[in-house]
Design an enzyme around this catalytic site. Structure first.
Site, mmCIF file in Angstrom:
data_model
loop_
_atom_site.group_PDB
_atom_site.id
_atom_site.type_symbol
_atom_site.label_atom_id
_atom_site.label_comp_id
_atom_site.label_asym_id
_atom_site.label_seq_id
_atom_site.Cartn_x
_atom_site.Cartn_y
_atom_site.Cartn_z
ATOM 1 N N GLU A 156 7.741 -16.256 -21.446
ATOM 2 C CA GLU A 156 7.932 -16.063 -23.047
ATOM 3 C C GLU A 156 6.392 -16.625 -23.693
ATOM 4 O O GLU A 156 5.753 -15.811 -24.689
ATOM 5 C CB GLU A 156 8.889 -16.899 -23.642
ATOM 6 C CG GLU A 156 10.307 -16.484 -23.900
ATOM 7 C CD GLU A 156 10.489 -14.971 -23.497
ATOM 8 O OE1 GLU A 156 9.431 -15.149 -24.762
ATOM 9 O OE2 GLU A 156 11.317 -14.729 -22.941
ATOM 10 N N HIS A 159 3.332 -14.443 -23.163
ATOM 11 C CA HIS A 159 4.018 -13.745 -24.072
ATOM 12 C C HIS A 159 2.587 -13.975 -24.986
ATOM 13 O O HIS A 159 1.718 -13.443 -26.134
ATOM 14 C CB HIS A 159 4.871 -13.363 -24.844
ATOM 15 C CG HIS A 159 6.013 -12.195 -24.448
ATOM 16 N ND1 HIS A 159 5.310 -10.442 -24.236
ATOM 17 C CD2 HIS A 159 7.222 -11.919 -24.561
ATOM 18 C CE1 HIS A 159 6.074 -9.882 -23.893
ATOM 19 N NE2 HIS A 159 7.458 -10.738 -23.592
ATOM 20 N N GLU A 230 5.484 -5.950 -21.221
ATOM 21 C CA GLU A 230 6.751 -6.833 -21.032
ATOM 22 C C GLU A 230 6.480 -6.672 -19.231
ATOM 23 O O GLU A 230 6.156 -7.784 -18.656
ATOM 24 C CB GLU A 230 7.890 -6.082 -20.990
ATOM 25 C CG GLU A 230 9.067 -6.643 -22.202
ATOM 26 C CD GLU A 230 8.565 -8.140 -22.548
ATOM 27 O OE1 GLU A 230 9.529 -8.898 -21.792
ATOM 28 O OE2 GLU A 230 8.384 -8.086 -23.350
#
Length: 298
Positions: A156, A159, A230
């Site tokens: 995360e 990201h 991803e």
């Protein structure tokens, strides 16, 4: 992890529809900014400019409020040790996210939050690297071991450092432009098939319907981009937490997903037309086996 994408797309559809309705009403009342010609036709260039403005205002508005929307819709409780006393587990979660963020080169630490849900999930969102949020479900903390949690958090944070939300916003702005442009043309065509006195209301209703439908179809482009990104977040997570922890996190997610699939298999099968193709089109994440395979080959 799909929460980030679905929240962004849902917010975008709501914002885009609201802006479109408001501008259409103002345009019909004032006559300013209209894309109709004097004979009732459409000026393509005027409509294109209108679509660009509405499309990108919609996507950047969605980005600006993404962190607030995530907190509100998911019921995220932000963990702030300066304002509230935290449990040992909560403080450990905050420390992990901040440590990974510093390792990734972030100068402003993301907000860290927890939301109540039995699912194993986490997401990162926010309008910029300096105004971001990492949130995890209570189910993830209960069902994952420390190494798996570390891998998920690193994913995360990756990201955020990759700037995926901003890039997605630009892509969504382009998609929105096509959505607004095509929905207005389709609504105009629909209004030509009714009596002249009914044309304005038919155009207005058809515009809203077509805009929602085209927005849903346009989200397939965003889903495809999300699946591509991803893999980059997996690699970034492996760099931050270590490849073994990232692979372990994905295998834990796969094990959890398999249990859920077995529990719901009968119900899911009754809804399937072509499960593999349908799930690949509407999935925000690529197949877990493929993600693991690519990391192992890294």
């Amino acid at each position: 992890m799909a929460k980030r994408i679905f929240l962004f797309i849902l917010t975008n559809i709501l914002v885009l529809t609201t802006i479109g309705i408001v501008l259409s009403v103002l345009s019909s009342v004032t006559g300013v900014g209209t894309y109709f010609t004097a004979d009732g036709g459409i000026d393509p260039m005027a409509l294109l400019v209108f679509s660009l403005v509405v499309g990108f205002v919609g996507s950047f508005t969605s980005l600006a409020i993404s962190r607030w929307m995530a907190k509100t819709m998911m019921g995220v409780r932000v963990l702030n040790p300066k304002k509230h006393s935290l449990s040992y587990e909560e403080q450990q979660l905050v420390d992990r996210v901040h440590r990974l963020s510093r390792s990734a080169g972030l100068t402003k630490m993301p907000e860290v939050g927890i939301y109540r849900s039995p699912e194993v999930n986490a997401f990162a969102t926010g309008p910029s690297k300096r105004r971001s949020l990492v949130a995890v479900s209570s189910g993830l903390l209960e069902q994952m071991d420390d190494a798996a949690v570390e891998g998920v958090l690193a994913h995360e944070v990756a990201h955020i450092t990759n700037g995926d939300m901003v890039t997605m916003t630009l892509l969504q702005g382009i998609v929105n432009t096509f959505v607004v442009f095509l929905s207005r043309i389709a609504a105009w065509i629909a209004s030509r098939f009714v009596k002249e006195d009914l044309a304005p209301i038919v155009h207005f209703i058809a515009m809203i319907i077509f805009q929602i439908v085209f927005s849903i179809l346009g989200s397939l482009v965003v889903f495809a981009y999300s699946r591509h990104r991803e893999f980059h977040a997996d690699r970034g997570g492996a760099d931050l937490a270590g490849k073994d922890k990232m692979i372990h996190a994905l295998r834990t997610l796969k094990s959890y997903s398999s249990r859920i699939l077995e529990d719901d298999q009968t119900a899911v099968q009754t809804l399937k037309i072509n499960g593999k193709k349908r799930s690949s089109l509407f999935s925000t994440h690529p197949d877990l086996d493929e993600r693991i395979r690519r990391l192992e080959a890294k």
